[in-house]
Scaffold this motif. Structure first.
Motif, PDB file in Angstrom:
ATOM      1  N   ALA A   1      95.184 -21.717  83.453  1.00 11.55           N
ATOM      2  CA  ALA A   1      94.561 -22.735  84.291  1.00 11.55           C
ATOM      3  C   ALA A   1      93.075 -22.450  84.468  1.00 11.55           C
ATOM      4  O   ALA A   1      92.654 -21.292  84.587  1.00 11.55           O
ATOM      5  CB  ALA A   1      95.249 -22.790  85.653  1.00 11.55           C
ATOM      6  N   ALA A   2      92.290 -23.518  84.504  1.00 15.52           N
ATOM      7  CA  ALA A   2      90.850 -23.373  84.696  1.00 15.52           C
ATOM      8  C   ALA A   2      90.510 -22.884  86.096  1.00 15.52           C
ATOM      9  O   ALA A   2      89.382 -22.461  86.353  1.00 15.52           O
ATOM     10  CB  ALA A   2      90.157 -24.706  84.428  1.00 15.52           C
ATOM     11  N   THR A   3      91.486 -22.939  87.004  1.00 12.66           N
ATOM     12  CA  THR A   3      91.240 -22.468  88.371  1.00 12.66           C
ATOM     13  C   THR A   3      91.227 -20.947  88.463  1.00 12.66           C
ATOM     14  O   THR A   3      90.918 -20.403  89.526  1.00 12.66           O
ATOM     15  CB  THR A   3      92.322 -23.020  89.314  1.00 12.66           C
ATOM     16  OG1 THR A   3      93.618 -22.683  88.806  1.00 12.66           O
ATOM     17  CG2 THR A   3      92.207 -24.533  89.429  1.00 12.66           C
ATOM     18  N   GLN A   4      91.583 -20.256  87.369  1.00 15.98           N
ATOM     19  CA  GLN A   4      91.527 -18.797  87.321  1.00 15.98           C
ATOM     20  C   GLN A   4      90.575 -18.378  86.202  1.00 15.98           C
ATOM     21  O   GLN A   4      91.008 -18.098  85.082  1.00 15.98           O
ATOM     22  CB  GLN A   4      92.920 -18.198  87.090  1.00 15.98           C
ATOM     23  CG  GLN A   4      93.866 -18.375  88.270  1.00 15.98           C
ATOM     24  CD  GLN A   4      95.201 -17.692  88.027  1.00 15.98           C
ATOM     25  OE1 GLN A   4      96.031 -18.182  87.262  1.00 15.98           O
ATOM     26  NE2 GLN A   4      95.418 -16.565  88.673  1.00 15.98           N
ATOM     27  N   PRO A   5      89.275 -18.352  86.467  1.00 10.93           N
ATOM     28  CA  PRO A   5      88.301 -18.024  85.408  1.00 10.93           C
ATOM     29  C   PRO A   5      88.538 -16.619  84.848  1.00 10.93           C
ATOM     30  O   PRO A   5      88.421 -15.625  85.567  1.00 10.93           O
ATOM     31  CB  PRO A   5      86.951 -18.122  86.123  1.00 10.93           C
ATOM     32  CG  PRO A   5      87.212 -18.975  87.335  1.00 10.93           C
ATOM     33  CD  PRO A   5      88.613 -18.660  87.741  1.00 10.93           C
ATOM     34  N   THR A   6      88.882 -16.563  83.580  1.00  9.61           N
ATOM     35  CA  THR A   6      89.222 -15.297  82.936  1.00  9.61           C
ATOM     36  C   THR A   6      88.770 -15.328  81.488  1.00  9.61           C
ATOM     37  O   THR A   6      88.876 -16.357  80.820  1.00  9.61           O
ATOM     38  CB  THR A   6      90.745 -15.041  82.986  1.00  9.61           C
ATOM     39  OG1 THR A   6      91.227 -15.248  84.318  1.00  9.61           O
ATOM     40  CG2 THR A   6      91.079 -13.628  82.544  1.00  9.61           C
TER      41      THR A   6
END
Length: 248
Positions: free
Chosen positions: A97-102
């Protein structure tokens, strides 16, 4: 003409669809079959999660960390790629998910490369030990494990003494900054889908085959329709000339 404000909501929907998730991928060729080492540590003893051409997807939470002097590329998670077809092209994808920048790095290694490289074998041993401390390295018997695309187990899926196998290392580094000290000291595990996608004829990923067929059909129908419209227009433009000749 629509005011700009009327375009804001549709544009927001498009951007939301685009930003729904991220993907990192790696493409590789499966190696020739090798003798699976019987000495410790065996592949079964490692208890790694397994991806195969018939067990193509794993959904899991991967540990991530901020890059530092001790680990400039984040936390390592290891997987076993088993029962591959020698010389076949495969694509590995990690989706999150883009909500967890990794930041993810995918590295695929033959067994002998890992056994002969101190840094790699140390990373693998550290990962196996960390899982053992949590009690999550018990292999699953292949005969009792479903073979659906979304199911995954631990340990090898076949007892063959020779097979085309590789080891996958996924490096996950947190890629964000926060003024909250707690957030910066503890990185939550990242929910990911790890997908093994074999290529058809070593040309196109299997997952894209329906899209290729659909686009081919659409292109064929569009060409046929264009030819029909062209012939109809030619008939319309040639009719007046033929009428004049008949009148003369």
């Amino acid at each position: 003409m629509w005011p700009v404000k009327h375009l804001t909501f549709p544009l927001a929907l498009v951007m939301a669809a685009v930003c729904e998730g991220n993907t990192e991928k790696s493409i590789f060729l499966a190696p020739a079959t090798v003798n699976i080492p019987a000495q410790q540590p065996t592949l079964e003893a490692l208890g790694l999660d397994v991806l195969t051409p018939t067990r193509t997807s794993i959904r899991s939470h991967l540990n991530a960390s901020f890059p530092d002097a001790g680990s400039a590329v984040g936390s390592a998670t290891w997987f076993l790629l088993d029962d591959l077809r020698p010389s076949q092209r495969y694509e590995l994808r990690v989706c999150w998910a883009a909500t967890q920048p990794t930041d993810f790095i995918l590295d695929v290694y033959p067994l002998e490369k890992v056994w002969e490289t101190p840094d790699l074998i140390a990373s693998l041993a550290s990962y196996v030990e960390s899982r053992a401390s949590l009690g999550t390295t018990q292999p699953v018997d292949a005969s009792s494990t479903a073979t659906g695309g979304k199911t995954h187990g631990r340990g090898r899926t076949r007892p063959d003494s020779e097979a085309s196998v590789m080891l996958l290392r996924v490096l996950a580094a947190a890629d964000y900054y926060s003024h909250d000290a707690v957030v910066m000291t503890r990185v939550d595990p990242v929910l990911v889908d790890i997908i093994l996608d074999p290529y058809l004829l070593n040309v196109v990923p299997q997952s894209l085959a329906p899209t290729v067929v659909y686009m081919t059909l659409v292109a064929g129908l569009a060409w046929a329709l264009a030819q029909r419209i062209r012939n109809h227009l030619l008939a319309l433009t040639s009719s007046p000339g033929q009428a004049v000749k008949k009148a003369m």
